[in-house]
Design a protein around this motif. Sequence first.
Motif, PDB file in Angstrom:
ATOM      1  N   SER A 372       0.834  -1.206   0.000  1.00 25.62           N
ATOM      2  CA  SER A 372       0.000   0.000   0.000  1.00 25.62           C
ATOM      3  C   SER A 372       0.869   1.257   0.000  1.00 25.62           C
ATOM      4  N   ASN A 373       1.994   1.217   0.710  1.00 25.15           N
ATOM      5  CA  ASN A 373       2.910   2.358   0.716  1.00 25.15           C
ATOM      6  C   ASN A 373       3.482   2.616  -0.671  1.00 25.15           C
ATOM      7  N   VAL A 374       3.909   1.536  -1.341  1.00 32.19           N
ATOM      8  CA  VAL A 374       4.479   1.672  -2.687  1.00 32.19           C
ATOM      9  C   VAL A 374       3.447   2.283  -3.627  1.00 32.19           C
ATOM     10  N   THR A 375       2.216   1.825  -3.541  1.00 29.72           N
ATOM     11  CA  THR A 375       1.161   2.358  -4.401  1.00 29.72           C
ATOM     12  C   THR A 375       0.986   3.857  -4.188  1.00 29.72           C
ATOM     13  N   GLU A 376       1.033   4.294  -2.929  1.00 26.11           N
ATOM     14  CA  GLU A 376       0.858   5.720  -2.649  1.00 26.11           C
ATOM     15  C   GLU A 376       2.060   6.539  -3.118  1.00 26.11           C
ATOM     16  N   ILE A 377       3.257   6.025  -2.893  1.00 28.95           N
ATOM     17  CA  ILE A 377       4.457   6.742  -3.355  1.00 28.95           C
ATOM     18  C   ILE A 377       4.451   6.875  -4.871  1.00 28.95           C
ATOM     19  N   PHE A 378       4.216   5.750  -5.556  1.00 28.51           N
ATOM     20  CA  PHE A 378       4.208   5.767  -7.019  1.00 28.51           C
ATOM     21  C   PHE A 378       3.084   6.655  -7.558  1.00 28.51           C
ATOM     22  N   SER A 379       1.916   6.610  -6.921  1.00 27.91           N
ATOM     23  CA  SER A 379       0.789   7.434  -7.388  1.00 27.91           C
ATOM     24  C   SER A 379       1.123   8.913  -7.252  1.00 27.91           C
ATOM     25  N   LEU A 380       1.700   9.296  -6.122  1.00 29.91           N
ATOM     26  CA  LEU A 380       2.050  10.699  -5.900  1.00 29.91           C
ATOM     27  C   LEU A 380       3.056  11.177  -6.938  1.00 29.91           C
ATOM     28  N   LEU A 381       4.077  10.361  -7.195  1.00 35.59           N
ATOM     29  CA  LEU A 381       5.101  10.748  -8.170  1.00 35.59           C
ATOM     30  C   LEU A 381       4.547  10.735  -9.595  1.00 35.59           C
ATOM     31  N   ARG A 382       3.756   9.724  -9.929  1.00 31.97           N
ATOM     32  CA  ARG A 382       3.167   9.656 -11.280  1.00 31.97           C
ATOM     33  C   ARG A 382       2.274  10.874 -11.524  1.00 31.97           C
ATOM     34  N   ASN A 383       1.453  11.231 -10.558  1.00 32.88           N
ATOM     35  CA  ASN A 383       0.565  12.383 -10.731  1.00 32.88           C
ATOM     36  C   ASN A 383       1.355  13.677 -10.825  1.00 32.88           C
ATOM     37  N   GLY A 384       2.483  13.756 -10.132  1.00 34.63           N
ATOM     38  CA  GLY A 384       3.351  14.916 -10.273  1.00 34.63           C
ATOM     39  C   GLY A 384       3.908  15.042 -11.678  1.00 34.63           C
ATOM     40  N   MET A 385       4.252  13.909 -12.268  1.00 32.16           N
ATOM     41  CA  MET A 385       4.746  13.915 -13.657  1.00 32.16           C
ATOM     42  C   MET A 385       3.630  14.302 -14.631  1.00 32.16           C
TER      43      MET A 385
END
Length: 534
Positions: A372-385
């Motif tokens: 769940s942590n990985v999903t949130e980290i990746f989602s935050l970074l992907r949305n930033g991109m």
Amino acid sequence: MTRMERYSASLPFMLLVLILMLSLFGCKGEPIMVDEPIPFSRLLENQKMSSQIFKVDINYAVLLPEDYNESTDEYPVVYLLHGFGDNEKAWYTSGSIKYYSDLYNDQIVPMIYVMPIGYNTYYVNRYTGSYPYMDMITTELVPTIDSLFRTKQDKTARAVMGYSMGGYGALILPALNPDIFTVGVPLSMSFRTDEQYISEPQGVFDYQWGTIFGGKGASGEARLTDYFKQHSPFHFFSSSNKDQFAGLKFLIDCGDDEETLTITNDALHALMRDNQIPHEYRVRSGGHSFDYWKKSYPEALKFISNSVQGIPHPSNPEPVTIGERITSSDFESVEISGVEINILKPVDYTTSTVDYPVVYVIHDYEEGQRESNVTEIFSLLRNGMTAGTLKNSMVVEVPVSESLESDRIAEIISYVDTQYRALTDRASRVILGNALGGLHAANLAAENSSLFGSCFLFDAQLQEEGVDPQTDIFYYLDISDDGDSYRGYHHFYVKIRETDIGYEYRVRQGAESFQSFLNGLSESFPSLRNSLKN
């Protein structure tokens, strides 16, 4: 009867008629003579108080609440203190306090702002007793303001906020007069640690410090007079009688680009943490100017407003909005030498032919929370991109483990470089980590400076004696103000400032947590974008 005789006989009657006419017309014209009412002015400039202590008039200004003239309410009072070389006008000219207090009026209670001239006194009495400024504030100005305006005449309803020299005033006035003030907001507080005080150039010391605290002309430890120690937070906050500070509320705020004051304020934060003196502490990007202090206003005014109402200041900020969530099917999992890593490719990876910079995330997580942590980290970074706040990049999540050493991270980098379209120069690689992962990231960057151009640390478990920063790496330091590693961060930051190393330093509201990591990561996007070279 002659004409003259007839005229003389009628004269008394004519005079009576004239008097009556004048009386009538005079009554009709009376309103013209009445003074017009003076329009209500919220900002009272050029006010003067006759000081019996100084034997001169003390200049001050007052900003009243918008509804002051239409109500009978009593109001809390905020004393606004200016910096060295400025005067009482600075707060309502350069500081635009009227504009900003109105801008945030839906978030704060109405308050009276008092701006006294402070000369270059540091808002304390001189050691000789010849210039007792603090006495004037506490025994003359405060009672005068209470007598002239509808104030809440209680210590819990009085706050002090100041910048630079006034920042020291905002700390020392409540600290030494807790029966009068209970709230202090020092912005870029100008003071010195003992070491800084001793090392001041003689001319600067004599002019700025020696005339106030004694020791003029002295050098070395002879500068540390008893009077200086009585007025130094580095001494009185370390005293055995800490109960006197129990009811005080402080918010200390200083920009990371200050020449020496960030080190001073950071050292004070560490000392107050050591001695369990309650306070809030913030460090953001910026220097010694109203451009920085105005960005402090929203929280500073809210902090004061909460304090005078007896409302606890929030212990944590609002969580960052992550946005659209990705799923495990949106990234790849690979095992390399017994370490399972997760790899997120940018959204345009399959439609482009370019090579991408890479962010390596050394991830500390609670048991059972990794996915769940990985999903949130990746989602935050992907949305930033996607939003353009970050450059399109690859993101590689590496879990914290005891086996994560230099050779292992080199294997992982080699795999990513050969199996994906990754830029292979060090300037295009960023290593970042949270908590224990942050300590690993700092060590790996130090041991492999040829592999990474930047290192981002979030509540990293840095120690006072441990890894040192490398001169060819850019560092982004982020810690919550209740974080456990405040001493390690202070040591690391001082080391950075002692050398020519690129950096950004942030101290944010809250306690160490995964949510705090996400908040800090989001705030780091402008610096992270600059570090992702392509």
